[in-house]
Scaffold this motif. Structure first.
Motif, mmCIF file in Angstrom:
data_model
loop_
_atom_site.group_PDB
_atom_site.id
_atom_site.type_symbol
_atom_site.label_atom_id
_atom_site.label_comp_id
_atom_site.label_asym_id
_atom_site.label_seq_id
_atom_site.Cartn_x
_atom_site.Cartn_y
_atom_site.Cartn_z
ATOM 1 N N TYR A 1 43.836 80.599 -25.144
ATOM 2 C CA TYR A 1 43.890 79.795 -23.923
ATOM 3 C C TYR A 1 43.102 78.502 -24.148
ATOM 4 O O TYR A 1 42.145 78.467 -24.926
ATOM 5 N N GLY A 2 43.503 77.470 -23.424
ATOM 6 C CA GLY A 2 42.806 76.196 -23.566
ATOM 7 C C GLY A 2 41.429 76.232 -22.947
ATOM 8 O O GLY A 2 40.484 75.596 -23.438
ATOM 9 N N PHE A 3 41.292 76.994 -21.850
ATOM 10 C CA PHE A 3 40.056 76.925 -21.075
ATOM 11 C C PHE A 3 39.819 78.271 -20.402
ATOM 12 O O PHE A 3 40.770 79.015 -20.139
ATOM 13 N N THR A 4 38.562 78.598 -20.154
ATOM 14 C CA THR A 4 38.261 79.789 -19.361
ATOM 15 C C THR A 4 37.013 79.554 -18.526
ATOM 16 O O THR A 4 36.165 78.730 -18.861
ATOM 17 N N LEU A 5 36.943 80.272 -17.430
ATOM 18 C CA LEU A 5 35.807 80.124 -16.526
ATOM 19 C C LEU A 5 35.650 81.429 -15.748
ATOM 20 O O LEU A 5 36.604 81.915 -15.158
ATOM 21 N N GLY A 6 34.452 82.008 -15.803
ATOM 22 C CA GLY A 6 34.184 83.217 -15.030
ATOM 23 C C GLY A 6 34.156 82.878 -13.547
ATOM 24 O O GLY A 6 33.768 81.768 -13.173
ATOM 25 N N ILE A 7 34.561 83.831 -12.706
ATOM 26 C CA ILE A 7 34.513 83.577 -11.260
ATOM 27 C C ILE A 7 33.068 83.755 -10.792
ATOM 28 O O ILE A 7 32.604 84.871 -10.586
ATOM 29 N N VAL A 8 32.354 82.643 -10.719
ATOM 30 C CA VAL A 8 30.951 82.638 -10.303
ATOM 31 C C VAL A 8 30.791 81.495 -9.308
ATOM 32 O O VAL A 8 31.187 80.360 -9.596
ATOM 33 N N GLY A 9 30.257 81.799 -8.134
ATOM 34 C CA GLY A 9 30.137 80.795 -7.076
ATOM 35 C C GLY A 9 29.378 79.548 -7.525
ATOM 36 O O GLY A 9 29.632 78.447 -7.045
ATOM 37 N N TRP A 10 28.457 79.747 -8.436
ATOM 38 C CA TRP A 10 27.615 78.654 -8.934
ATOM 39 C C TRP A 10 28.453 77.470 -9.427
ATOM 40 O O TRP A 10 28.124 76.316 -9.187
ATOM 41 N N PHE A 11 29.565 77.762 -10.121
ATOM 42 C CA PHE A 11 30.387 76.691 -10.685
ATOM 43 C C PHE A 11 31.007 75.839 -9.575
ATOM 44 O O PHE A 11 31.136 74.628 -9.728
ATOM 45 N N VAL A 12 31.401 76.482 -8.490
ATOM 46 C CA VAL A 12 31.972 75.715 -7.375
ATOM 47 C C VAL A 12 30.900 74.793 -6.799
ATOM 48 O O VAL A 12 31.136 73.611 -6.541
ATOM 49 N N GLU A 13 29.675 75.340 -6.635
ATOM 50 C CA GLU A 13 28.573 74.518 -6.111
ATOM 51 C C GLU A 13 28.350 73.288 -7.000
ATOM 52 O O GLU A 13 28.177 72.172 -6.520
ATOM 53 N N GLN A 14 28.352 73.529 -8.316
ATOM 54 C CA GLN A 14 28.085 72.448 -9.258
ATOM 55 C C GLN A 14 29.202 71.408 -9.236
ATOM 56 O O GLN A 14 28.946 70.206 -9.316
ATOM 57 N N MET A 15 30.437 71.877 -9.127
ATOM 58 C CA MET A 15 31.570 70.957 -9.117
ATOM 59 C C MET A 15 31.572 70.100 -7.854
ATOM 60 O O MET A 15 32.002 68.954 -7.878
ATOM 61 N N VAL A 16 31.091 70.665 -6.762
ATOM 62 C CA VAL A 16 30.969 69.895 -5.518
ATOM 63 C C VAL A 16 29.909 68.809 -5.707
ATOM 64 O O VAL A 16 30.130 67.638 -5.405
ATOM 65 N N ALA A 17 28.767 69.184 -6.268
ATOM 66 C CA ALA A 17 27.690 68.216 -6.486
ATOM 67 C C ALA A 17 28.127 67.126 -7.461
ATOM 68 O O ALA A 17 27.771 65.965 -7.310
ATOM 69 N N ASN A 18 28.922 67.531 -8.439
ATOM 70 C CA ASN A 18 29.364 66.584 -9.457
ATOM 71 C C ASN A 18 30.271 65.504 -8.868
ATOM 72 O O ASN A 18 30.467 64.458 -9.465
ATOM 73 N N GLN A 19 30.813 65.781 -7.675
ATOM 74 C CA GLN A 19 31.623 64.766 -6.988
ATOM 75 C C GLN A 19 30.798 64.082 -5.905
ATOM 76 O O GLN A 19 31.327 63.468 -4.998
ATOM 77 N N ASP A 20 29.496 64.267 -5.989
ATOM 78 C CA ASP A 20 28.564 63.676 -5.019
ATOM 79 C C ASP A 20 28.865 64.111 -3.592
ATOM 80 O O ASP A 20 28.731 63.336 -2.644
ATOM 81 N N LEU B 1 34.980 76.275 -22.360
ATOM 82 C CA LEU B 1 34.471 77.009 -21.213
ATOM 83 C C LEU B 1 33.306 76.257 -20.601
ATOM 84 O O LEU B 1 32.684 75.417 -21.258
ATOM 85 N N ILE B 2 33.039 76.549 -19.332
ATOM 86 C CA ILE B 2 31.853 75.980 -18.692
ATOM 87 C C ILE B 2 30.857 77.109 -18.514
ATOM 88 O O ILE B 2 31.209 78.175 -18.014
ATOM 89 N N GLU B 3 29.646 76.880 -18.980
ATOM 90 C CA GLU B 3 28.623 77.941 -18.909
ATOM 91 C C GLU B 3 27.245 77.302 -18.770
ATOM 92 O O GLU B 3 27.095 76.088 -18.884
ATOM 93 N N SER B 4 26.254 78.151 -18.557
ATOM 94 C CA SER B 4 24.892 77.666 -18.369
ATOM 95 C C SER B 4 24.319 77.092 -19.663
ATOM 96 O O SER B 4 24.651 77.539 -20.760
ATOM 97 N N THR B 5 23.434 76.103 -19.510
ATOM 98 C CA THR B 5 22.782 75.515 -20.683
ATOM 99 C C THR B 5 21.889 76.532 -21.385
ATOM 100 O O THR B 5 21.557 76.368 -22.551
ATOM 101 N N SER B 6 21.496 77.577 -20.669
ATOM 102 C CA SER B 6 20.620 78.559 -21.304
ATOM 103 C C SER B 6 21.365 79.350 -22.375
ATOM 104 O O SER B 6 20.765 80.122 -23.103
#
Lengths: 295, 443
Positions: free
Chosen positions: B191-210, B272-277
């Motif tokens: 697959y080209g991309f994957t992302l776990g269903i985690v609410g955190w990513f939605v929060e971050q994507m909202v912030a990323n659009q200011d 994939l999008i994941e935590s920096t840790s």
């Protein structure tokens, strides 16, 4: 003197019962009463503020589509796990009831799933059902060239927790069926054979009716298992998802209490659950008991 | 006579050792760092304990963030709460409302009377998150943000420039399409991309659009009363998510982190999008699997304003209900943790950001970032984030519940039961209800 002795003896049964009673009181009755009390309040996290709301928590629950959906899911879950579980266990018990070499070893193997913890069982199934690296999909792919998204599809996830729960409880059911089967005297079978009954007729008209006390007991135990003890498997495998498809009542209750921190509504859910289990058990005793044949 | 002397000596010994023991103040510290990070925490605590003889810190692993919060709640009600607890960022508002905490700035300034501590030593995006009513409420501890990880070799294979990760939603989709490999029988090889269903990513994507997650400036100027989940920023992202999964260019690994991590590590997904840790873990894994790891900023819609990422992770809170002497000792430990030496150790061993400027500077001078460019991505993304309420992060009393609601809505969308807008409308409505109830109880 004699009279005094008699009197002091009359205390002995109570004295002997008291440890059990104290344990029941502290760990069963007191928490149950407490949850009824708690369910009448709304409480802030850390218990800083508490508002009396009467039966509002119950009203909210029964107006909440998610809760009604959860009740429906749980009912389906219970019906399926018990039916599939008992049928499979009975068949396996009949097979395991033969006088073969090393049969004890096989019996132990079948009992193992019941002895391991739900967490381990859940993790095992997560590995087996992994869409990429799991053995189940590997075999399905070899045999039918299909790949199933076991835990990310509502239908299959529901099926997956049913399979895991059935597998987990099978050991318990088999042991009781085995005991039941061995309690049926050979003479009954022999006379049936003399009368010319076939294997299927014997199974249907002799084995099943004579096993009915065991089945009756197992149904109640399985209701309790699938209502309360399936929590571990759901928590590990699906966490109630996807899209609430496996969010059975016991798991929803846990989330309400330990993730959403709403003790009031969680207590109301536990009271409802308790009431439902009591009602089902009473019904089962009242109507199910008619079909039980004791020798 | 000899016996008497001996007796006196022995009893003196006892008194001395006893009083010495009594002088040592014991501090309980509950945390949620399991596995490898548990050892790192224990090493730090042991180091602190042996560095002086006045304070003895007892660290205890209390399960997940959520378990730790639950245990704290019951401990508070039975009066056995520890001195320091590690609480995830989304528990911040709940802790503020709990009435049991002592803001860290009050602890340092008033209780301990420490005037030498530099309150500006923390990275601005980090201290911003935990600053409410003009003061720092908890000690920043483990911080992380999400970044985009990708397989550079796969990029080259697909004819993409490995030095130019996707920057917009449209590019993410286009890249994923090119990176996807399908077998002849229709099954997907990669697959080209994957992302776990985690609410955190939605929060971050909202912030990323200011954009903000809730009203009242993300709950920062007043208690949040309404959710913005059904507005463009969140809906746009969920829509992209669904479109990519439907097209078969993005793997849906289900809820949580593990599935997506496995898929990326095993080469089943190219981005994939994941935590920096997880930088260290992924780097190691990429080396073992024989591909080169690339990292980039989170993509955002071309039309949206540039926002940024919100600091995630957890911070350390002090429980107020302890004797003054113990609170002072608590401060000593927290202060020690924020020192450069410990921050660098923490960062290099866990992958969580160091939270102080001095530690970052030292790592730069050590050429750490030059040698580990993937860490540089993480830092730059954080430091280039716009300073605004959107990236300061939302304050929501029922945040753990909100996350679950978001995750359920994403699942409903991906299953095709609901359109992204309808699912997010439902999510917003549920969040509003939850906020209303919470606010009622915490006026």
């Amino acid at each position: 003197m004699q009279k005094l002795n008699y009197r002091s003896h009359s205390l002995v049964p109570y004295l002997l019962l008291s440890p059990t009673f104290i344990v029941l009181l502290l760990f069963l009755y007191w928490p149950s009463i407490n949850s009824v009390f708690l369910s009448l309040f709304k409480q802030a996290p850390f218990g800083r503020k508490r508002i009396f709301v009467g039966i509002q928590n119950y009203i909210n629950l029964f107006q909440d589509p998610a809760y009604l959906n959860s009740l429906l899911r749980s009912t389906l879950f219970i019906i399926f796990t018990i039916t599939i579980g008992l049928v499979f266990s009975l068949l396996l018990a009949v097979i395991l009831n033969q006088n073969l070499k090393g049969i004890k070893f096989y019996r132990v193997i079948f009992f193992i799933p019941y002895a391991i913890s739900p967490t381990v069982a859940g993790s095992l199934w997560v590995f087996l059902l992994n869409p990429v690296a799991g053995q189940v999909n590997y075999l399905l792919d070899l045999a039918f060239n299909i790949q199933v998204n076991w835990l990310t599809n509502s239908f299959f996830a529901f099926l997956a927790i049913i399979i895991a729960t059935v597998w987990k409880n099978m050991g318990f059911n088999i042991i009781f069926f085995l005991a039941g089967l061995q309690a049926i005297p050979d003479s009954v079978y022999e006379s049936a054979k003399i009368d010319g009954a076939g294997a299927i007729t014997i199974f249907k008209d002799i084995t099943i009716p004579l096993l009915s006390p065991t089945t009756f007991y197992l149904i109640i135990m399985n209701i309790i298992f699938s209502v309360f003890e399936s929590f571990g498997i759901v928590d590990i495998m699906t966490q109630g998802g996807p899209a609430d498809s496996t969010n059975i009542v016991i798991y929803k209750l846990y989330r309400e209490m330990f993730i959403n921190f709403r003790p009031g509504i969680a207590a109301a859910q536990s009271v409802i659950l308790l009431a439902l289990v009591i009602i089902v058990t009473i019904f089962h005793f009242k109507y199910g008991a008619n079909n039980v044949h004791y020798q | 006579m000899k016996k008497t002397v001996l007796l006196v000596l022995v009893s003196l010994c006892f008194i001395v050792s006893f009083s010495a023991a009594a002088e040592e103040v014991t501090i309980d510290f509950w945390h949620a760092m399991g596995g490898h990070n548990l050892e790192v925490v224990n090493t730090l605590v042991e180091e602190f304990n042996s560095s002086q003889d006045q304070v003895e810190v007892k660290a205890q692993y209390t399960g997940s963030y959520n378990d730790t919060l639950t245990k704290t709640q019951s401990a508070v009600q039975t009066g056995t709460a520890p001195h320091i607890i590690q609480i995830y960022e989304i528990g911040t508002q709940m802790m503020l409302d709990s009435g049991i905490i002592m803001p860290i700035e009050d602890l340092g300034k008033e209780v301990a009377g420490d005037n030498s501590f530099d309150w500006d030593k923390f990275l601005v995006p980090v201290s911003n998150y935990y600053t409410m009513d003009g003061k720092l409420n908890s000690m920043p501890f483990n911080s992380s943000t999400p970044i985009l990880y990708y397989d550079r070799d796969a990029f080259e294979e697909a004819g993409l420039d490995p030095n130019r990760p996707p920057q917009t939603f449209a590019e993410l989709k286009e890249y994923a399409r090119k990176l996807t490999i399908k077998n002849d029988d229709g099954t997907v090889e990669r697959y080209g991309f994957t992302l776990g269903i985690v609410g955190w990513f939605v929060e971050q994507m909202v912030a990323n659009q200011d954009a903000t997650l809730v009203n009242n400036d993300n709950g920062r100027s007043a208690r949040a009363t309404a959710s913005n989940l059904n507005e463009e920023a969140a809906v746009r992202f969920v829509k992209l998510w669904k479109e990519m999964v439907d097209e078969g260019i993005m793997l849906n690994p289900g809820r949580g982190w593990d599935g997506a991590n496995q898929a990326f590590s095993s080469g089943r997904a190219a981005m994939l999008i994941e935590s920096t840790s997880s930088v260290a873990g992924f780097t190691e894994n990429a080396e073992a699997a024989g591909f080169e790891l690339g990292t980039g900023f989170l993509p955002r819609p071309a039309a949206a304003n540039r926002g940024g990422v919100i600091i995630g992770g957890a911070s350390l809170w002090t429980i107020a209900d302890h004797p003054e002497e113990e609170l002072k000792a608590t401060w000593e430990f927290l202060k020690w943790l924020s020192e450069e030496e410990q921050q660098v150790y923490w960062f290099e061993n866990t992958g969580y950001f160091p939270v102080t400027k001095a530690a970052v500077e030292r790592e730069m001078n050590n050429k750490f970032f030059a040698e580990n460019p993937n860490y540089l991505t993480a830092f730059l993304q954080l430091l280039l984030s716009k300073k605004a309420v959107s990236t300061q992060g939302a304050l929501i009393g029922t945040f753990p519940e909100v996350r679950q609601i978001v995750e359920e809505s994403v699942e409903k969308t991906l299953e095709g039961n609901m359109t992204p807008q309808a699912a997010m409308d439902e999510a917003a409505e549920r969040v509003n209800k939850s906020l209303k109830e919470y606010n009622q109880l915490n006026e």
